[in-house]
Design an enzyme around this catalytic site. Structure first.
Site, mmCIF file in Angstrom:
data_model
loop_
_atom_site.group_PDB
_atom_site.id
_atom_site.type_symbol
_atom_site.label_atom_id
_atom_site.label_comp_id
_atom_site.label_asym_id
_atom_site.label_seq_id
_atom_site.Cartn_x
_atom_site.Cartn_y
_atom_site.Cartn_z
ATOM 1 N N GLN A 202 43.972 41.475 -5.370
ATOM 2 C CA GLN A 202 43.043 40.590 -4.666
ATOM 3 C C GLN A 202 43.594 40.232 -3.288
ATOM 4 O O GLN A 202 42.897 39.653 -2.480
ATOM 5 C CB GLN A 202 42.854 39.285 -5.447
ATOM 6 C CG GLN A 202 42.159 39.439 -6.782
ATOM 7 C CD GLN A 202 42.214 38.152 -7.600
ATOM 8 O OE1 GLN A 202 42.814 38.137 -8.658
ATOM 9 N NE2 GLN A 202 41.593 37.091 -7.126
ATOM 10 N N PHE A 233 40.306 37.632 -11.380
ATOM 11 C CA PHE A 233 40.249 36.244 -11.868
ATOM 12 C C PHE A 233 41.432 35.408 -11.399
ATOM 13 O O PHE A 233 41.761 34.402 -12.034
ATOM 14 C CB PHE A 233 40.133 36.199 -13.398
ATOM 15 C CG PHE A 233 39.113 37.149 -13.964
ATOM 16 C CD1 PHE A 233 37.762 36.976 -13.670
ATOM 17 C CD2 PHE A 233 39.490 38.224 -14.750
ATOM 18 C CE1 PHE A 233 36.810 37.863 -14.159
ATOM 19 C CE2 PHE A 233 38.547 39.115 -15.242
ATOM 20 C CZ PHE A 233 37.210 38.937 -14.950
ATOM 21 N N ARG A 315 45.722 21.388 -6.351
ATOM 22 C CA ARG A 315 44.290 21.398 -6.669
ATOM 23 C C ARG A 315 43.993 20.579 -7.943
ATOM 24 O O ARG A 315 42.888 20.070 -8.117
ATOM 25 C CB ARG A 315 43.728 22.813 -6.774
ATOM 26 C CG ARG A 315 42.212 22.836 -6.612
ATOM 27 C CD ARG A 315 41.645 24.229 -6.579
ATOM 28 N NE ARG A 315 41.407 24.767 -5.250
ATOM 29 C CZ ARG A 315 40.302 24.557 -4.517
ATOM 30 N NH1 ARG A 315 39.345 23.784 -4.984
ATOM 31 N NH2 ARG A 315 40.159 25.103 -3.336
ATOM 32 N N ARG A 347 41.027 31.503 -11.814
ATOM 33 C CA ARG A 347 39.712 30.881 -11.593
ATOM 34 C C ARG A 347 39.715 29.369 -11.885
ATOM 35 O O ARG A 347 39.834 28.955 -13.030
ATOM 36 C CB ARG A 347 38.701 31.570 -12.506
ATOM 37 C CG ARG A 347 37.281 31.518 -12.028
ATOM 38 C CD ARG A 347 36.423 32.341 -12.972
ATOM 39 N NE ARG A 347 35.143 32.681 -12.372
ATOM 40 C CZ ARG A 347 34.299 33.579 -12.924
ATOM 41 N NH1 ARG A 347 34.612 34.216 -14.015
ATOM 42 N NH2 ARG A 347 33.159 33.837 -12.341
ATOM 43 N N ALA A 514 39.822 31.444 -4.115
ATOM 44 C CA ALA A 514 39.331 30.116 -3.739
ATOM 45 C C ALA A 514 37.817 30.070 -3.574
ATOM 46 O O ALA A 514 37.289 29.186 -2.917
ATOM 47 C CB ALA A 514 40.025 29.606 -2.464
ATOM 48 N N GLU A 716 34.322 30.082 -8.711
ATOM 49 C CA GLU A 716 35.118 29.269 -9.627
ATOM 50 C C GLU A 716 34.373 28.132 -10.325
ATOM 51 O O GLU A 716 34.618 27.870 -11.503
ATOM 52 C CB GLU A 716 36.326 28.691 -8.876
ATOM 53 C CG GLU A 716 37.311 29.749 -8.445
ATOM 54 C CD GLU A 716 38.379 29.180 -7.545
ATOM 55 O OE1 GLU A 716 39.500 28.971 -8.023
ATOM 56 O OE2 GLU A 716 38.086 28.943 -6.357
#
Lengths: 759, 468
Positions: A202, A233, A315, A347, A514, A716
């Site tokens: 990714q 993911f 987060r 995710r 994100a 997400e």
């Protein structure tokens, strides 16, 4: 059937999907192998913590077909792959820190030979004490990064003014990504000492940077190419890099192409997963059920090195209060170092773990206050200009509207009555109901990452080639990019070709993560298209001798200014002969966003995504297994640019969240060994375990300015709906046994259900 | 050397027969549509269709090629995703998947298309339930399956509109499958199904456990394939005894009219056993000799107090299955011996056969605890009882003490509660990846109770079991 009006289908999706359904799509392992290709295989630690005393490779080297066994000493550059913090070796030097930590790379003429050699490597490791539990690590001061804290209001005092105060613990388990395509990479050495790397990643730039560092080369010597990947993911955001580095080192040392596709068992053992969390909470409410104060401490099980853990941790705090406004908040988070594989992005990126805790706290409070959690949830939803604990104020807040629409469209009150009646009438089968509102912030919370570029070529025959930094992994970003370009130029989608994601065409990219990839890359693409359009507009104003210099319009395969109009292909041919630059590089950096890590305050998100889901489940109280009967939700897509693709993200993300909350269970034993280390023992949802019905309503909204084509990010957020499954089942258990002792400890496996029912 | 038809090409190969079929397809034939994901038969991404000619009829089954011995391809039609493609268009199955957005990352998609196409070739009475069952062994991590369900709705609609007799030719004529299928039956008749079965080689049946446990070893292993051995593929009922060959698969039994006569209402049981693909490969003999304490079919047959006929190729001996298991993975089977037949007394009008299985995931999973029993009751008194339970000891456990306890007693609340205690004394579960010992004990009680409730629905209130 869901009640969504069928949107116009994207032709592009259909092009991609044609290749999938016919088996023609080429993933990494499907690329033709160059003659002379060697195969790499990792020999990894079988002990979770220890000192390497000595090893013997002789027997392994004697296997026919073994070309080389690479040790850390052979690495030409730095033996370091840590992205945020340099604390992770590519190959162990003198200590191993988790079962699965790579020690050697076997390079062989065949996979079978590599496998045989792997069994013959002798290594003597002196075992050391291990930690697998984050609370143990916390007590022993074993951290991967500094603790972080967000605060709003005066929590300490606020608790004194609360009618009710409840404290408890809430734990959530890890989650294996189970991207169907395992990790892997293929390195091809070029004559000039540079390397071409095909990687299932990714983050092509992360791979490029890591390979360059490990080889001791500059980044311009490493070209990383990604056609598409078979699921990511988050698992291939940072953790695709080591395999690429390994084949690159092997190719460097042997001067031959080297390929490594991990076996599923290797992938499960060696790679990190969603972080398990243990958390404490304290929630204070007034008489009316308004939440006045909230405190929580999160103990993240980070594994043996930092990887992305510090960012994931942050987060968790950003989403610690989910979709609720709480005036007094103090939340602390600790990234704990343990002897399991370094956990990584998945995710939701820490958000789900934070949301689970506040939902548990509300559930706890409701139980004690003898009201439904739904009452408390509803009273505390976010509203316009409400302040998050990190200082950002809500804008175009849709929390209440999503809730109200779900409540009304799906007859929540009626549903509650029906469930109650059912439970009164049935002894061995009980139903449970839960509502799960979500609020998820869109942007990389590390502000500098919020930028992207795109390269656009309009060829002299009018066809268009586009490249961006976005990696297609099933989320449909390819379709969205082609839609953006087609719409911008007024062309049909079949006139646009999307190229592979390649670091030589588009450099310094942020990973596809994100949920922000379509926004960032789409806006960069728009910028590039606009540049070309401006040049064409200027040119045709001159060419047609239009003095007013109006903007050209680009519609239906035509370029028009005033009464003048020309077919696109012809126009491009003319522009080319007049030496107009038909290529452009677009750039985009999200405006407005900022975040001060020191103060824990700022405006980190471009916008928020909202939604509300209603879960209903049925528990067999004799056997302890359960079914999710229905999930009915209202989601804030903004103004969806591709409703079918976005619906797929909602359904798929939600089911993945249900898996995390119900059946997916990672078990490490006291030796740090992953007991659920194959797909026979680690179960993800099959077709029978998904909700019987899923209904998705699109919230009627204009969308966010900073979203591409006002179509909000969708990757997400839906995962967190899955938390509703946990509480629906919990409520069904309570309907059978009102005194049931069900600790807030996800996943809610059939074991926990049965034990809860008869507790 | 073995021969088979791969899609539309006749193949003769001298590759090692122990090789996994998927390796042959991907690495030798370079057909890259079938995906390698798990090498455990756990996901279905490598699914292929296997066409077998038997008694003059060609029938197709889906299997996971990652754990299928190449030997078992002999004499068959092997269909990969490439063999389902049309040159100039999509098949209705493929089109439905595209139109309903049933594919995202795409890695699982060829497997789904193969399984769904297999459904067309096996059904003659299409139903929603049936088509979903056809993909019960296919895992998708992206879609959440709802779009795939919508695709199956479309396929069903098209099928019902255009197909009546469900012959291969009718499917070809209506462009559900490519034309090369038309001639397969004739072409297979030209291929001999004889295969050398060398006595000293490693016996392999369906491969569903060996290839999971020792994939690399099997790659070069010398094998003795018995999957298609006609000697081991019979089934009959004589004098109330059902006897069947050990090479029959769970799929064979699930489809067998004779077996459903022997065990009526057993359809729900087959749904609980692994997936369609694995049932099509897993032999009953393999399940028994595997000696897993939680083998589903093992427990089922133990609960029926089955007998097994053991052979070494020359001499035969019959023993009770309950004497076969002697310790953890220790069985009464000597070198060169194999199970030839299994037999059990079929339930009568006074007796009830019952099977239960609980696992983390309800379907397509390994049991945490499984249970089976055959109880005969006359005038409310238990006259005979055999019970077996898995996952609570080192071997598939026959509940001798519990059976003894039940026989001769009146079925009532007291008997149920006293049997709970006997059961707990007889089992010895340990904590492992499938659950804690505490949970398994609780589960054992609940499944025993489920059996009583199956015999007599209102005999006991589960509310009584909640701690005060």
């Amino acid at each position: 059937m869901n009640n969504i009006e069928k949107a116009k289908k994207s032709d592009t999706y259909s092009v991609d999907a044609h290749l999938h359904v016919t088996g023609k799509t080429k993933y990494l392992d499907d690329l033709p192998e160059l003659q002379g290709t060697l195969f790499a295989k990792v020999h990894y630690a079988k002990i979770a913590h220890g000192k390497i005393k000595n090893y013997n490779l002789e027997k392994a080297l004697n296997i026919e077909g073994i070309v080389k066994i690479v040790t850390y000493k052979d690495i030409p550059g730095e033996n370091q792959i840590g992205g945020i913090i340099p604390d992770e070796e590519l190959l162990a030097t003198d200590e191993v820190h988790f079962i699965g930590m790579p020690i050697f790379i076997i390079v062989a003429e065949s996979e079978i030979a590599a496998h045989k050699a792997d069994k013959l490597i002798e290594i003597d490791i002196e075992e050391k004490e291990i930690i697998t539990d984050p609370i143990d690590a916390y007590k022993k001061n074993q951290f991967l990064s500094s603790p972080i804290k967000f605060a709003l209001g005066d929590t300490e005092n606020a608790f004194n003014n609360c009618e009710y105060v409840f404290e408890g613990t809430a734990n959530s388990g890890g989650q294996e990504h189970v991207y169907l395509e395992t990790q892997g990479a293929y390195a091809i050495p070029n004559a000039d000492g540079s390397f071409l790397i095909y990687s299932s990643t990714q983050g092509p730039t992360a791979v490029q940077r890591t390979v360059a560092r490990v080889l001791g080369l500059s980044m311009n010597k490493i070209e990383v190419d990604v056609n598409r990947i078979g699921g990511g993911f988050g698992g291939k955001e940072d953790q695709a890099s080591p395999w690429a580095a390994m084949v690159a080192v092997s190719a460097f040392l042997t001067n031959r192409p080297v390929k490594y596709i991990l076996e599923r068992g290797e992938d499960l053992q060696m790679t990190g997963k969603r972080h398990p969390y243990k958390s404490n909470y304290k929630i204070g409410l007034n008489k009316e059920g308004k939440i006045i104060a909230y405190q929580a401490s999160y103990f993240q099980n980070g594994g043996a090195s930092a990887d992305l853990s510090p960012a994931v941790l942050e987060r968790t705090l950003f989403h610690g209060t989910n979709a609720y406004f709480i005036p007094n908040v103090e939340i602390n988070a600790f990234s704990c170092k343990t002897n399991i594989p370094p956990n990584t992005a998945f995710r939701g990126f820490g958000g789900p773990q934070g949301m689970f805790v506040i939902e548990a706290a509300i559930h706890h409070a409701a139980k004690e206050m003898k009201v439904s959690p739904i009452e408390i949830q509803e009273k505390n939803l976010l509203f316009e200009k409400a302040e998050f604990s990190y200082g950002q104020l809500t804008e175009d807040c849709e929390a209440q509207r999503c809730w109200d629409q779900a409540k009304e469209k799906y007859n929540l009150e009626d549903k509650r009555k029906k469930v109650e009646t059912f439970n009164n009438e049935n002894d061995t089968v009980k139903k449970g109901l839960a509502v799960m509102p979500i609020c998820f912030g869109i942007s990389f919370t590390n502000t500098p990452m919020n930028n992207a570029r795109a390269l656009i070529h309009v060829y002299s025959d009018g066809s268009v080639g586009i490249s961006t930094g976005a990696v297609e992994m099933g989320q449909g970003v390819s379709s969205k990019m082609i839609q953006v370009a087609a719409q911008s130029f007024g062309l049909s989608e079949d006139q646009i070709k999307l190229e592979s994601t390649n670091t030589t065409r588009v450099a310094n990219t942020s990973p596809t993560a994100a949920s922000a990839t379509a926004d960032l890359n789409g806006k960069a693409l728009q910028d590039g298209c606009d540049q070309i359009k401006k040049r064409l507009s200027d040119f045709f104003n001159k060419h047609w001798e239009i003095t007013s210099n109006d903007h050209a319009s680009f519609l239906d395969n035509k370029i028009s200014i005033g009464s003048q109009s020309i077919d696109w292909t012809e126009a491009i041919g003319i522009a080319f002969l007049h030496r107009i630059n038909l290529s452009a590089k677009g750039h985009y950096a999200t405006p407005r966003i900022n975040f001060n890590k020191e103060t824990g305050k700022g405006h980190p998100f471009a916008y928020h995504v909202y939604g509300t889901a209603i879960f209903e489940c049925t528990v067999d109280c004799l056997r302890g297994n359960y079914e999710i009967d229905s999930v009915e939700l209202v989601h804030d897509f903004g103004s969806s640019m591709n409703k079918e693709i976005d619906l797929g993200q909602i359904e798929g993300g939600m089911v993945q969240g249900i898996g995390w909350m119900t059946m997916e269970e990672l078990i490490y034993d006291e030796k740090g060994r992953l007991k659920s280390g194959n797909l026979a023992n680690y179960k993800i949802p099959d077709i029978y375990s998904v909700p019987k019905t899923v209904s998705v309503q699109y919230l009627d909204t204009k969308g966010a300015e900073l979203a591409i084509l006002r179509s909000k990010a969708v990757g997400e957020p839906p995962l967190m709906y899955g938390i509703g499954a946990y509480f629906a089942i919990n409520n069904a258990i309570l309907a059978f046994n009102p005194n049931a002792n069900v600790p807030y400890d996800a996943p809610m496996t059939t074991e926990k259900v049965l034990i809860g029912l008869y507790s | 050397m073995i021969e088979f038809i791969l899609n539309d090409k006749k193949i003769s190969t001298k590759e090692n027969l122990g090789m996994a079929t998927l390796d042959y397809i991907r690495k030798v034939r370079h057909l890259k549509g079938s995906k390698l994901v798990c090498k455990e038969g756990e996901c279905g991404a490598c699914s292929v269709l296997i066409g077998t000619l038997k008694d003059g009829k060609l029938h197709y089954q889906s299997m996971t090629s990652c754990i299928m011995p190449l030997a078992n391809a002999h004499g068959k039609h092997i269909v990969t995703i490439e063999g389902l493609n049309f040159e100039d268009k999509l098949s209705p199955v493929q089109k439905a998947m595209v139109d309903e957005f049933g594919t995202q990352c795409g890695f699982c998609t060829p497997g789904f298309v193969v399984s769904l196409s297999g459904y067309l070739l096996t059904t003659n009475k299409p139903s929603k339930e049936g088509i979903i069952a056809a993909i019960d062994g296919n895992i998708c991590r992206c879609t959440g399956y709802k779009s795939i369900e919508r695709a199956t709705d479309r396929i069903l609609t098209e099928l019902v509109q255009s197909i009546q007799s469900f012959t291969v030719q009718e499917l070809v004529d209506n462009h559900f499958i490519p034309a090369h299928f038309s001639n397969i039956k004739n072409r297979l008749q030209q291929i001999s199904t004889d295969i050398e079965r060398k006595e000293d080689n490693k016996i392999i049946g369906g491969g569903t456990d060996l290839y999971v446990q020792r994939p690399f070893e099997m790659y070069e292993a010398e094998v003795k394939p018995i999957y298609d051995d006609p000697e081991l593929n019979k089934i009959e009922i004589i004098d109330g005894i059902c006897t069947f060959g050990a090479s029959l698969t769970m799929g064979d039994l699930g489809r067998s009219k004779i077996f459903s006569t022997a065990l009526p209402n057993s359809a729900y049981i087959f749904k609980l056993l692994s997936s369609t693909q694995i049932r099509n490969m897993a032999t009953i003999g393999g399940n028994l000799v595997n000696a897993s304490p939680i083998g589903d079919f093992t427990i089922l047959l133990l609960g029926l107090d089955s007998n097994i006929l053991i052979s070494d190729g020359r001499n035969e001996r019959q023993i009770s299955l309950k004497d076969f298991y002697q310790g953890y993975k220790v069985i009464d089977l000597k070198e060169k011996e194999y199970i030839k037949e299994i037999s059990f007394k079929i339930p009568n009008k006074n007796s009830t056969f019952h099977f239960e299985k609980i696992s983390q995931r309800k379907y397509f999973d390994i049991a945490t605890v499984n249970f089976s029993s055959h109880i005969e009751i006359e005038n409310n008194v238990v006259v005979s009882a055999s019970l077996a339970i898995g996952g609570v000891g080192p071997i598939p456990m026959y509940l001798h003490n519990l059976a003894k306890h039940l026989i001769g007693k009146t079925l009532n609340t007291n008997l149920i509660e006293s049997s709970f205690k006997i059961l707990q004394d007889e089992i010895s579960p340990i904590s492992d990846a499938r659950g804690s010992a505490t949970y398994k004990r609780l589960l054992a009680r609940q499944l025993l109770l489920a059996q009583f409730l199956n015999i007599e629905p209102n005999i006991y209130s589960i509310k009584k079991l909640v701690s005060a």
